[in-house]
Design a protein around this motif. Structure first.
Motif, mmCIF file in Angstrom:
data_model
loop_
_atom_site.group_PDB
_atom_site.id
_atom_site.type_symbol
_atom_site.label_atom_id
_atom_site.label_comp_id
_atom_site.label_asym_id
_atom_site.label_seq_id
_atom_site.Cartn_x
_atom_site.Cartn_y
_atom_site.Cartn_z
ATOM 1 N N ILE A 170 58.692 73.230 3.655
ATOM 2 C CA ILE A 170 59.867 74.241 3.867
ATOM 3 C C ILE A 170 61.046 73.465 3.887
ATOM 4 O O ILE A 170 61.935 73.614 3.457
ATOM 5 C CB ILE A 170 59.655 75.332 4.761
ATOM 6 N N GLY A 171 61.134 72.294 4.606
ATOM 7 C CA GLY A 171 62.233 71.531 4.989
ATOM 8 C C GLY A 171 62.611 70.511 3.634
ATOM 9 O O GLY A 171 63.500 69.716 4.099
ATOM 10 N N GLY A 172 61.716 70.739 2.717
ATOM 11 C CA GLY A 172 62.179 69.925 1.452
ATOM 12 C C GLY A 172 61.165 68.684 1.441
ATOM 13 O O GLY A 172 59.857 68.947 1.550
ATOM 14 N N ASP A 173 61.614 67.505 1.427
ATOM 15 C CA ASP A 173 60.657 66.334 1.674
ATOM 16 C C ASP A 173 60.315 66.015 2.990
ATOM 17 O O ASP A 173 59.155 65.416 3.103
ATOM 18 C CB ASP A 173 61.582 64.902 1.207
#
Lengths: 228, 228
Positions: B174-177
């Motif tokens: 959800i935070g990206g990487d």
């Protein structure tokens, strides 16, 4: 120079009802950016800004053309970092992407079923056959059978709003004392329902209804004054 | 000095299954903080840190005692701003509060119905009557009638994960990487199910299942190694 917002309209060009366009309209107001809205029929979307667009909102900010409400909001945040923040940090962008999908999957899909005939009836004659065909393909049945205002459907809708209700029961906005993009994202869906229909999705004493009323008052009543 | 985490356990004191405690465990690991977990039965919660607690997780960081997984995460973020951020900004805190409620209302409530007998059967004998009584009051029926693994219930559960699925289909977390607290919040629920049951909530090719596998690998397999 004002940012152009191509804004979906019904037969009454002053009636702007798209949930996604409302997200962008509120985001622009939050940033305090000057906006020129261009009333746009479904059948006109393909000719916006030289062609190639299939959905609204579309914005043109000088030479930059952007589409998709969430991408537009992130664009505005990065292009105008000195103006009031929509996301209040990178983490806010990431989690707002989830909330965008939650709004689509949970709120929009149910409001569509409450109001689809109201939407259809309000459309310009040029848009009606496109709308009927595309939505009947999506829902796999005639519009007249999509619309469902049964008590069961209404109860299920209200129950599905529990995460929002718990979030805004003790504070004015999802953003706390001040609204953030996540508020506008969900607001757009309820404003859509309000613009096209008089059907009461919410009980008036529901904290969600009270939150929506607060959102209607934002920016000198931008949302409230859109329907008379 | 290590932070103490009072961590719910089953009859096997090494089996830590609480979704809320897993949220805190992952948040502490994200911050890189040293932790001493204290296995805690339901029946021992009231005597934690001098009494007055009714739920876990509870943490004791020096003289500061905190409870409620979301409040603990915000506490850690503010007390240790120099360590890796859980929320990446104030906006992330606000929207993660919504995701906390979404997780409770949507994910936890359904996993509970899939696994409640597995949970009960794994409990220490001292906890069983409390658990049965409190959950039968909550669900208004015997535990044996709460558990529902019907195909309809499973399909409904998988459908309800659509916002999560859309969010993590094109990115790792959800935070990206990199993961953020919102990942740990939802991870805690699936880890709860995994710790107490072999029931397959998810299809293995579901992007949600793949995201969960990535979360299990975090922090040298902290989640994965908890169950052998």
């Amino acid at each position: 120079m004002a940012i152009k917002l191509y804004d979906l309209c019904s037969a009454d060009k002053n009636s702007r009802f798209s949930p996604a366009c409302w997200r962008t309209r509120m985001a622009l107001a939050h940033k305090g950016l000057e906006v020129e809205t261009v009333p746009t029929l479904f059948s006109e979307i393909r000719s916006i800004e030289g062609g190639g667009q299939t959905t609204v909102p579309v914005i043109a900010d000088g030479d930059t053309v952007m589409r998709e409400s969430f991408d537009i909001a992130v664009f505005l945040e990065r292009a105008y970092p000195e103006l009031p923040s929509l996301f209040r940090g990178e983490g806010g962008i990431r989690t707002s992407q989830f909330m965008h999908w939650w709004t689509n999957a949970t709120v929009d899909s149910q409001i569509a079923r409450f109001c689809i005939l109201d939407i259809y009836n309000g459309l310009d004659e040029k848009d009606k056959s496109y709308f009927r065909q595309s939505r009947e393909t999506r829902f796999k049945r005639p519009l007249e059978q999509v619309q469902d205002r049964s008590e069961e459907a209404v109860v299920r809708f209200r129950e599905s709003l529990l995460p929002l209700r718990l979030t805004i029961s003790k504070q004015d906005f999802i953003g706390g004392d001040v609204p953030i993009y996540a508020d506008y994202c969900i607001f757009g869906s309820f404003q859509w329902g309000r613009m096209v229909s008089d059907f009461a999705f919410l009980e008036t004493d529901d904290p969600v209804a009270k939150w929506f009323e607060r959102c209607l008052d934002l920016f000198d009543g931008l949302g409230r004054n859109a329907k008379v």
